[in-house]
Design an enzyme around this catalytic site. Sequence first.
Site, mmCIF file in Angstrom:
data_model
loop_
_atom_site.group_PDB
_atom_site.id
_atom_site.type_symbol
_atom_site.label_atom_id
_atom_site.label_comp_id
_atom_site.label_asym_id
_atom_site.label_seq_id
_atom_site.Cartn_x
_atom_site.Cartn_y
_atom_site.Cartn_z
ATOM 1 C CE1 TYR A 159 8.179 -3.863 5.586
ATOM 2 C CE2 TYR A 159 10.436 -4.672 5.573
ATOM 3 C CZ TYR A 159 9.161 -4.664 5.042
ATOM 4 O OH TYR A 159 8.871 -5.477 3.965
ATOM 5 N N GLY B 242 0.256 -2.542 -5.645
ATOM 6 C CA GLY B 242 1.675 -2.430 -5.320
ATOM 7 C C GLY B 242 2.521 -3.199 -6.330
#
Length: 290
Positions: free
Chosen positions: A126, A10
């Site tokens: 989230y 990532g």
Amino acid sequence: MNILVTGANGQLGNCLRKATSGSNDNYIFTDVAELDITDAGAVKKMVRDNDVNVIVNCAAYTNVEKAEDDRDFAELLNATAVRNLAEAAKANDGTLIHVSTDYVFGKEPYNVPCREDQKGTPTGVYGLTKLHGEQAIAESGVKALIFRTAWLYSEYGKNFVKTMLDLTSTKPELKVVFDQTGTPTYAQDLADALFHIIDNRLMDGNEGVYHYSDEGVCSWFDFTKMIAEIAGNTSCDILPCHSSEFPSKVIRPSYSVLDKTKFKETFGIKVPYWTDSLKICIKNLKENEA
Ligand SMILES: NC(=O)c1ccc[n+]([C@@H]2O[C@H](COP(=O)([O-])OP(=O)(O)OC[C@H]3O[C@@H](n4cnc5c(N)ncnc54)[C@H](OP(=O)(O)O)[C@@H]3O)[C@@H](O)[C@H]2O)c1
């Protein structure tokens, strides 16, 4: 020291690869193909077999919009899997370095920077699942440092800077929200800070929650204006608008600026100003293009 990095493909993981390239420690970089952090048995085995002293968790479910429809998977990755890492680190008497988000805040109408001990008030799935991850770490009793960060961008993967470089070079007009305030953070700055902390063994005795973003404050509108200005994309008319003009499943914080005082006092690290770092990232992106 043996240091396990998860989610290493990532943005932050890639920046950490770069930051640690000259290190004398043994960094073990993994992403889901090498180590799926939702697999508790695999995590335990990896930590035990490699005698891991420190885990740096860069893996997460980071799609804020999609998480609204994908609550179970977001919870699995952002909370249950974090518990796996915490328990494995604890069983090996190791330390967990975990990354969380400014989106654990936002429901209250803040207008001063959020402090570490402030109650989490997420506005969406989230942020809620990331808060649960922090709570799982606290409950596990592992030695841990949690770094809440914000608005990450980098040369890697998909991010706001890359999107806006594209849109401001191709569209004649663009509306961007000016009623959400935070701080853009170059993931390389955070990775360099984490490396400094690990390399100088500053984890010991400094367990706790920290806030790290670059210096400064802006809206997504200001961020976009600055991206276009630095890139020389002058033909796009960038206009401020309200969040209500973009119907969305997720409510984002209107203000999630992080107070970094504790981070700076504890680690003595100078934090770059956001536009200075943005210039570096855009320069690198342009050089990579050439
Ligand atoms: N991005 C932001 O704006 C932002 C803002 C505040 C805080 N943060 C936090 O900062 C941290 C780093 O964010 P980032 O932007 O670098 O994230 P990212 O680019 O989305 O990287 C996350 C990585 O984790 C991997 N991953 C997914 N599921 C996994 C699994 N089961 N096991 C192991 N790895 C898995 C992903 O792989 P796939 O791509 O294949 O799924 C990806 O490579 C996260 O904790 C995030 O919550 C990010």
